[in-house]
Design a protein around this motif. Structure first.
Motif, short mmCIF file in Angstrom:
data_model
loop_
_atom_site.label_atom_id
_atom_site.label_comp_id
_atom_site.label_asym_id
_atom_site.label_seq_id
_atom_site.Cartn_x
_atom_site.Cartn_y
_atom_site.Cartn_z
N PRO A 93 -1.27 7.34 1.33
CA PRO A 93 -0.80 7.71 2.49
C PRO A 93 0.57 6.93 3.13
O PRO A 93 0.81 5.98 2.84
N ALA A 94 1.12 7.80 3.88
CA ALA A 94 2.31 7.02 4.60
C ALA A 94 1.77 6.99 6.18
O ALA A 94 1.28 7.83 6.47
N ARG A 95 1.96 5.56 6.53
CA ARG A 95 1.27 5.51 7.81
C ARG A 95 2.75 5.44 8.76
O ARG A 95 3.67 4.85 8.24
N PRO A 96 2.53 5.84 10.07
CA PRO A 96 1.33 6.34 10.59
C PRO A 96 1.19 7.68 10.53
O PRO A 96 0.08 8.43 11.30
N SER A 97 1.80 8.54 9.74
CA SER A 97 1.63 10.03 9.93
C SER A 97 0.49 10.55 8.92
O SER A 97 -0.23 11.66 9.04
N TRP A 98 0.12 9.73 7.95
CA TRP A 98 -1.02 10.06 7.04
C TRP A 98 -1.00 11.31 6.42
O TRP A 98 -1.54 11.94 6.21
N GLU A 99 0.48 11.61 5.69
CA GLU A 99 0.79 12.44 4.99
C GLU A 99 0.99 11.87 3.54
O GLU A 99 1.24 10.47 3.58
N CYS A 100 0.77 12.61 2.39
CA CYS A 100 1.04 11.89 1.11
C CYS A 100 2.44 11.71 0.85
O CYS A 100 3.46 12.44 1.11
N LEU A 101 2.55 10.40 0.40
CA LEU A 101 4.04 9.91 -0.05
C LEU A 101 4.67 10.88 -1.02
O LEU A 101 5.78 11.01 -1.02
N VAL A 102 3.75 11.46 -1.91
CA VAL A 102 4.42 12.36 -3.08
C VAL A 102 4.36 13.67 -2.60
O VAL A 102 5.65 14.27 -2.98
N CYS A 103 3.50 14.38 -2.02
CA CYS A 103 3.52 15.77 -1.79
C CYS A 103 3.89 16.23 -0.43
O CYS A 103 3.84 17.37 0.12
N ALA A 104 3.77 15.16 0.65
CA ALA A 104 3.85 15.36 1.99
C ALA A 104 3.07 16.35 2.55
O ALA A 104 3.11 16.92 3.78
N THR A 105 1.76 16.36 2.14
CA THR A 105 0.72 17.06 2.68
C THR A 105 -0.31 16.00 3.34
O THR A 105 -0.12 14.82 3.03
N PRO A 106 -1.27 16.32 4.23
CA PRO A 106 -2.09 15.85 4.78
C PRO A 106 -3.13 14.93 3.89
O PRO A 106 -3.20 15.61 2.81
N TRP A 107 -2.86 13.55 3.90
CA TRP A 107 -3.77 12.61 2.99
C TRP A 107 -5.30 12.44 3.47
O TRP A 107 -5.47 12.43 4.56
N PRO A 108 -6.01 12.42 2.47
CA PRO A 108 -6.04 12.65 0.89
C PRO A 108 -5.49 14.02 0.78
O PRO A 108 -6.29 15.01 1.00
N CYS A 109 -4.47 14.14 -0.11
CA CYS A 109 -4.15 15.46 -0.67
C CYS A 109 -5.24 15.97 -1.73
O CYS A 109 -5.89 14.81 -2.20
N ALA A 110 -5.11 17.16 -2.23
CA ALA A 110 -5.81 17.57 -3.38
C ALA A 110 -5.77 16.61 -4.73
O ALA A 110 -6.66 16.19 -5.29
N LEU B 136 -3.55 7.79 14.21
CA LEU B 136 -3.34 9.17 14.87
C LEU B 136 -3.66 9.34 16.19
O LEU B 136 -3.06 10.00 16.88
N ALA B 137 -4.88 8.76 16.55
CA ALA B 137 -5.19 8.77 17.98
C ALA B 137 -3.90 8.44 18.97
O ALA B 137 -3.52 8.80 19.94
N ALA B 138 -3.25 7.20 18.53
CA ALA B 138 -2.22 6.71 19.14
C ALA B 138 -0.88 7.38 19.52
O ALA B 138 -0.18 7.58 20.21
N ARG B 139 -0.96 8.61 18.30
CA ARG B 139 0.08 9.58 18.31
C ARG B 139 -0.36 10.99 19.07
O ARG B 139 0.36 12.00 18.82
N GLY B 140 -1.57 10.97 19.51
CA GLY B 140 -2.27 12.35 19.85
C GLY B 140 -2.46 13.32 18.88
O GLY B 140 -2.26 14.54 19.03
N ARG B 141 -2.94 12.94 17.77
CA ARG B 141 -3.09 13.54 16.66
C ARG B 141 -4.71 14.11 16.55
O ARG B 141 -5.34 13.89 17.48
N PRO B 142 -5.13 14.62 15.38
CA PRO B 142 -6.48 15.12 15.31
C PRO B 142 -7.92 14.20 15.89
O PRO B 142 -7.38 12.90 15.83
N THR B 143 -8.75 14.67 16.25
CA THR B 143 -9.72 13.93 16.79
C THR B 143 -10.72 13.49 15.59
O THR B 143 -10.51 13.94 14.46
#
Length: 78
Positions: free
Chosen positions: A10-27, A59-66
């Protein structure tokens, strides 16, 4: 506890995958982590719960998912 070995981290604070840029954990991360922790499923659950805790803060600090959304993403597949 085992230290996860995967390029799909994961790339913090976005929590997207560093390799495929999808939400982490990716497939790919899920598959690699599941294989690595196959003999220690409780270790995988502990690892994923701890990463979910970090994600909740970031994510809460950025207003992201519950937290309910994060449970599905981080723990429901374990």
């Amino acid at each position: 506890m085992l230290v996860p070995r995967t390029d799909h981290l994961p790339a913090r604070p976005s929590w997207e995958c560093l390799v495929c840029a999808t939400p982490w954990p990716c497939a790919d991360a899920k598959a690699e982590l599941a294989a690595q922790y196959a003999r220690f499923p409780s270790g995988l659950a502990i690892y994923m719960a701890s990463t979910m805790y970090d994600a909740v803060e970031d994510l809460a600090a950025r207003g992201r998912p519950t937290p309910a959304d994060l449970y599905e993403r981080f723990l429901s597949w374990v």
